[in-house]
Write a protein that holds these residues in place. Structure first.
Motif, PDB file in Angstrom:
ATOM      1  N   VAL A 146       0.849  -1.188   0.000  1.00 11.65           N
ATOM      2  CA  VAL A 146       0.000   0.000   0.000  1.00 11.65           C
ATOM      3  C   VAL A 146       0.889   1.243   0.000  1.00 11.65           C
ATOM      4  N   ALA A 147       0.375   2.325  -0.575  1.00 11.20           N
ATOM      5  CA  ALA A 147       1.120   3.583  -0.638  1.00 11.20           C
ATOM      6  C   ALA A 147       0.226   4.707  -0.124  1.00 11.20           C
ATOM      7  N   MET A 148       0.822   5.578   0.688  1.00 11.53           N
ATOM      8  CA  MET A 148       0.052   6.663   1.294  1.00 11.53           C
ATOM      9  C   MET A 148       0.814   7.984   1.228  1.00 11.53           C
ATOM     10  N   ILE A 149       0.058   9.042   1.033  1.00 15.02           N
ATOM     11  CA  ILE A 149       0.586  10.398   1.124  1.00 15.02           C
ATOM     12  C   ILE A 149      -0.512  11.260   1.726  1.00 15.02           C
ATOM     13  N   LEU A 150      -0.129  12.275   2.487  1.00 18.12           N
ATOM     14  CA  LEU A 150      -1.094  13.138   3.170  1.00 18.12           C
ATOM     15  C   LEU A 150      -0.767  14.585   2.841  1.00 18.12           C
ATOM     16  N   HIS A 151      -1.757  15.302   2.310  1.00 14.36           N
ATOM     17  CA  HIS A 151      -1.540  16.655   1.798  1.00 14.36           C
ATOM     18  C   HIS A 151      -2.212  17.683   2.712  1.00 14.36           C
ATOM     19  N   PRO A 152      -1.500  18.723   3.139  1.00 11.05           N
ATOM     20  CA  PRO A 152      -2.143  19.778   3.925  1.00 11.05           C
ATOM     21  C   PRO A 152      -3.135  20.579   3.090  1.00 11.05           C
ATOM     22  N   SER A 153      -4.141  21.120   3.763  1.00  9.28           N
ATOM     23  CA  SER A 153      -5.161  21.922   3.097  1.00  9.28           C
ATOM     24  C   SER A 153      -5.770  22.863   4.123  1.00  9.28           C
ATOM     25  N   ASP A 154      -6.810  23.579   3.718  1.00  6.64           N
ATOM     26  CA  ASP A 154      -7.465  24.452   4.685  1.00  6.64           C
ATOM     27  C   ASP A 154      -8.219  23.640   5.726  1.00  6.64           C
ATOM     28  N   GLN A 155      -8.904  22.574   5.252  1.00  2.22           N
ATOM     29  CA  GLN A 155      -9.636  21.666   6.115  1.00  2.22           C
ATOM     30  C   GLN A 155      -9.319  20.227   5.704  1.00  2.22           C
ATOM     31  N   SER A 156      -9.741  19.273   6.517  1.00  4.28           N
ATOM     32  CA  SER A 156      -9.454  17.861   6.238  1.00  4.28           C
ATOM     33  C   SER A 156     -10.522  17.261   5.335  1.00  4.28           C
ATOM     34  N   LYS A 298      -8.415  17.001  16.161  1.00  2.98           N
ATOM     35  CA  LYS A 298      -9.667  17.502  16.745  1.00  2.98           C
ATOM     36  C   LYS A 298     -10.575  18.144  15.694  1.00  2.98           C
ATOM     37  N   HIS A 299     -10.107  18.242  14.466  1.00  3.16           N
ATOM     38  CA  HIS A 299     -10.862  18.947  13.433  1.00  3.16           C
ATOM     39  C   HIS A 299     -11.727  17.982  12.623  1.00  3.16           C
ATOM     40  N   PRO A 300     -12.871  18.440  12.123  1.00  3.43           N
ATOM     41  CA  PRO A 300     -13.763  17.564  11.347  1.00  3.43           C
ATOM     42  C   PRO A 300     -13.118  17.136  10.032  1.00  3.43           C
ATOM     43  N   ILE A 301     -13.550  15.978   9.536  1.00  8.60           N
ATOM     44  CA  ILE A 301     -13.058  15.456   8.261  1.00  8.60           C
ATOM     45  C   ILE A 301     -14.224  15.418   7.291  1.00  8.60           C
ATOM     46  N   HIS A 302     -14.104  16.135   6.201  1.00  8.28           N
ATOM     47  CA  HIS A 302     -15.182  16.246   5.228  1.00  8.28           C
ATOM     48  C   HIS A 302     -15.073  15.144   4.179  1.00  8.28           C
ATOM     49  N   SER A 303     -16.192  14.903   3.513  1.00 10.45           N
ATOM     50  CA  SER A 303     -16.181  13.940   2.413  1.00 10.45           C
ATOM     51  C   SER A 303     -15.237  14.406   1.317  1.00 10.45           C
ATOM     52  N   GLU A 304     -14.833  13.478   0.476  1.00  9.29           N
ATOM     53  CA  GLU A 304     -13.850  13.782  -0.557  1.00  9.29           C
ATOM     54  C   GLU A 304     -14.290  14.944  -1.432  1.00  9.29           C
ATOM     55  N   MET A 329      -5.344  22.622   8.165  1.00  8.24           N
ATOM     56  CA  MET A 329      -4.493  23.433   9.028  1.00  8.24           C
ATOM     57  C   MET A 329      -5.314  24.478   9.772  1.00  8.24           C
ATOM     58  N   ASN A 330      -6.624  24.156   9.957  1.00 10.62           N
ATOM     59  CA  ASN A 330      -7.493  24.968  10.814  1.00 10.62           C
ATOM     60  C   ASN A 330      -7.637  26.403  10.320  1.00 10.62           C
ATOM     61  N   LYS A 331      -7.769  26.564   9.005  1.00 10.67           N
ATOM     62  CA  LYS A 331      -7.976  27.901   8.456  1.00 10.67           C
ATOM     63  C   LYS A 331      -8.829  27.773   7.204  1.00 10.67           C
ATOM     64  N   ALA A 332     -10.135  27.752   7.391  1.00 15.73           N
ATOM     65  CA  ALA A 332     -11.065  27.571   6.276  1.00 15.73           C
ATOM     66  C   ALA A 332     -10.870  28.652   5.224  1.00 15.73           C
ATOM     67  N   ASP A 349      -0.886  25.932  14.259  1.00 13.46           N
ATOM     68  CA  ASP A 349      -1.774  24.967  13.594  1.00 13.46           C
ATOM     69  C   ASP A 349      -0.969  24.005  12.715  1.00 13.46           C
ATOM     70  N   GLY A 350       0.075  24.528  12.070  1.00 11.16           N
ATOM     71  CA  GLY A 350       0.928  23.671  11.266  1.00 11.16           C
ATOM     72  C   GLY A 350       1.616  22.604  12.093  1.00 11.16           C
ATOM     73  N   TYR A 351       2.015  22.973  13.296  1.00  7.46           N
ATOM     74  CA  TYR A 351       2.654  22.000  14.201  1.00  7.46           C
ATOM     75  C   TYR A 351       1.679  20.879  14.555  1.00  7.46           C
ATOM     76  N   GLU A 352       0.452  21.252  14.899  1.00  8.70           N
ATOM     77  CA  GLU A 352      -0.560  20.247  15.234  1.00  8.70           C
ATOM     78  C   GLU A 352      -0.866  19.358  14.028  1.00  8.70           C
ATOM     79  N   THR A 353      -0.885  19.958  12.846  1.00  7.62           N
ATOM     80  CA  THR A 353      -1.121  19.194  11.627  1.00  7.62           C
ATOM     81  C   THR A 353      -0.025  18.157  11.419  1.00  7.62           C
ATOM     82  N   LEU A 354       1.212  18.566  11.595  1.00  4.52           N
ATOM     83  CA  LEU A 354       2.351  17.672  11.413  1.00  4.52           C
ATOM     84  C   LEU A 354       2.264  16.473  12.350  1.00  4.52           C
ATOM     85  N   VAL A 355       2.006  16.721  13.609  1.00  2.00           N
ATOM     86  CA  VAL A 355       2.002  15.650  14.605  1.00  2.00           C
ATOM     87  C   VAL A 355       0.824  14.702  14.392  1.00  2.00           C
ATOM     88  N   SER A 356      -0.376  15.269  14.232  1.00  8.56           N
ATOM     89  CA  SER A 356      -1.561  14.416  14.086  1.00  8.56           C
ATOM     90  C   SER A 356      -1.539  13.667  12.759  1.00  8.56           C
TER      91      SER A 356
END
Length: 387
Positions: A146-156, A298-304, A329-332, A349-356
Motif C-alpha cells: 500500500v502507498a500513502m501520502i497526506l496533503h495539507p489543506s485548509d480543512q481535512s 480535533k478537526h472535522p473530516i469532510h467527504s472527498e 491546518m485549521n484555516k477555512a 496549527d501547522g505543528y498540530e497538523t504535522l504531529v496528528s
C-alpha cells in the motif's frame, strides 16, 4: 501498540518540526531539491533506514527502507519536498515530506514486533514533472503493498479523485516574410496557433463536462511587420478518466493537424511535461486512515472533494492500492499556492497538523500490517477497480 506509535511520534516531533521549518526557510524547486533530500535522508539514516538516492535517474529522488526480518506487508509513505517559484512552500510540501518521514520512522520502531517492512519514497517535482510517474512505470512499487501520502489543506478531506492530464505542446513552423511588402511569400505559423485555439473552443461543446483544456501561446512571433515563422502553443488537457482523456487528446491532435493544413505550416507535437493518470482512491484503506485521523486530530473530516486538479499520485494508484487524503491546518478558505498557505505550515496549527498527520499515517500502516483480512480487502478492491 498504537500508544507506542504515539510515544514514538512524541519522541521525534520536535525534530520533524525543525525539518519542516528548515524546508520552509530554504525552498527548492522541482528536481533541484538537493538540500531538502539530504535533510530528510539524513534523518532516516539516523533511524536505521537503508537509503538509496537517484531513484529512476532523478538526482533528488530517494528510496529509504527499513525491514523487520519477519513476514508481513510493505508500507510505503511518499514524501514531496519541491516548492513553487516566488511562493516557496505554498502547497505545503514541507509538511508532506516531514509527515511521511515521521510516519515511516515511528512505524519502523515497532515492526520488529509485528513484522513487515517500511519504505519512505522521496518523490521530487510533483508540481512540474512528477517523479512518481517513472517510479510507477519502472517497478518501484512492485514490492509495495500500500502507498500513502497526506496533503495539507485548509480543512481535512477524505481521499478522493483527481483528473488525468497530458501536457502537450504544438509547435508550428512556417516561413518568414515582410508582412506588408511581400506577405504572399510567407507562411504564418501564428495563424495556425490561432486556428488551433478556435478549434479547441469549438470542441468544448462536444466533450463531457469534466474535461478541462487550457493553454497559452508560448511563442508567437517577434515583430508585427514580420510574418511569424514559428509559433508554439502549450496546453494542459484533463479528464476524469485516462481512457477518455486519450480520446480527447486524439481529437485535439486532429484539430492541430487541420490548423497546419489551413496555413501550410509544419506541425510538431510533443509532451512538454510528464502525463498524470487519474487518482483511484482505495476506499477500504481510506476508511481506515480516516478513522485514525479522527482519533489524532480535533478537526472535522469532510467527504472527498471533487477532483479538479491533477497529481502524480494518480499514477501510483494505478499500480498499487493508494490514498491521497487532505489534512486541515485549521484555516477555512486558505488557498493553495499562496504565501499565506506557506506561512500556515509553520504556525501553531501547522505543528498540530504535522504531529496528528504523521501519527494517523503510522497508525494506518500498523492496521494494515497487523490485520491480514484488512489487507486482503484492500487488495480485492484494488483488483476490482483497476482491472
Amino acid at each position: 501498540m498504537k500508544e507506542q506509535l504515539k510515544e514514538q511520534i512524541g519522541n521525534i516531533q520536535d525534530n520533524l518540526w525543525g525539518m519542516n521549518k528548515q524546508l520552509y526557510e530554504n525552498p527548492e524547486l522541482g528536481d533541484q531539491e538537493y538540500e531538502s533530500m539530504k535533510l530528510l535522508t539524513a534523518f532516516l539514516k539516523e533511524h536505521d533506514f537503508t537509503v538509496e538516492t537517484g531513484t529512476v535517474h532523478r538526482q533528488t529522488a530517494f528510496k529509504a527502507v527499513c525491514k523487520s526480518g519477519k513476514p508481513g506487508p510493505t508500507i510505503a509513505y511518499l514524501a514531496e519536498y519541491d516548492a513553487l517559484p516566488g511562493v516557496g512552500h505554498g502547497c505545503g510540501h514541507n509538511l508532506i515530506g516531514t509527515m511521511s518521514v515521521g510516519a515511516g520512522v515511528a512505524l519502523s520502531k515497532i515492526i520488529g514486533e509485528i513484522g513487515g517492512n517500511v519504505v519512505v519514497l522521496g518523490t521530487p517535482a510533483e508540481e512540474t514533472n512528477g517523479a512518481k510517474v517513472p517510479m510507477s512505470a519502472e517497478g518501484i512499487f512492485d514490492d509495495i503493498d500500500v502507498a500513502m501520502i497526506l496533503h495539507p489543506s485548509d480543512q481535512s478531506y477524505e481521499s478522493g479523485e483527481s483528473l488525468a492530464m497530458d501536457a502537450i505542446q504544438y509547435a508550428y513552423t512556417g516561413k518568414s516574410a515582410h508582412a506588408a511588402a511581400s506577405p504572399e511569400e510567407g507562411i504564418n505559423a501564428l495563424d495556425s496557433v490561432i486556428q488551433l485555439f478556435n478549434g479547441i473552443n469549438a470542441l468544448r461543446q462536444h466533450v463531457t463536462s469534466d474535461v478541462r483544456i487550457h493553454g497559452i501561446i508560448a511563442e508567437g512571433g517577434h515583430a508585427a511587420n514580420v510574418v511569424p515563422n514559428k509559433a508554439v502553443a502549450q496546453f494542459y488537457i484533463r479528464a476524469n478518466d485516462r481512457n477518455y482523456l486519450n480520446e480527447v487528446v486524439a481529437k485535439v491532435k486532429n484539430i492541430a493537424e487541420g490548423a497546419a493544413l489551413m496555413t501550410g505550416a509544419n506541425l510538431e507535437i510533443s509532451n512538454y511535461e510528464l502525463s498524470y493518470d487519474n487518482m483511484v482512491t482505495n476506499h477500504t484503506l481510506s476508511d481506515v486512515f480516516t478513522n485514525n485521523l479522527k482519533q489524532t486530530s480535533k478537526h472535522p473530516i469532510h467527504s472527498e472533494k471533487k477532483g479538479s486538479g491533477s497529481i502524480d499520485m494518480g499514477n501510483v494508484s494505478q499500480v498499487v492500492p493508494a490514498i491521497h487524503p487532505y489534512i486541515g491546518m485549521n484555516k477555512a478558505g486558505l488557498v493553495h499556492h499562496t504565501k499565506e498557505f506557506a506561512d500556515q505550515t509553520v504556525s501553531k496549527d501547522g505543528y498540530e497538523t504535522l504531529v496528528s498527520g504523521a501519527l494517523a499515517l503510522a497508525q494506518t500502516g500498523f492496521d494494515v500490517i497487523s490485520d491480514e483480512s484488512l489487507l486482503t480487502a484492500i487488495k480485492e478492491e484494488f483488483k476490482y477497480k483497476n482491472k
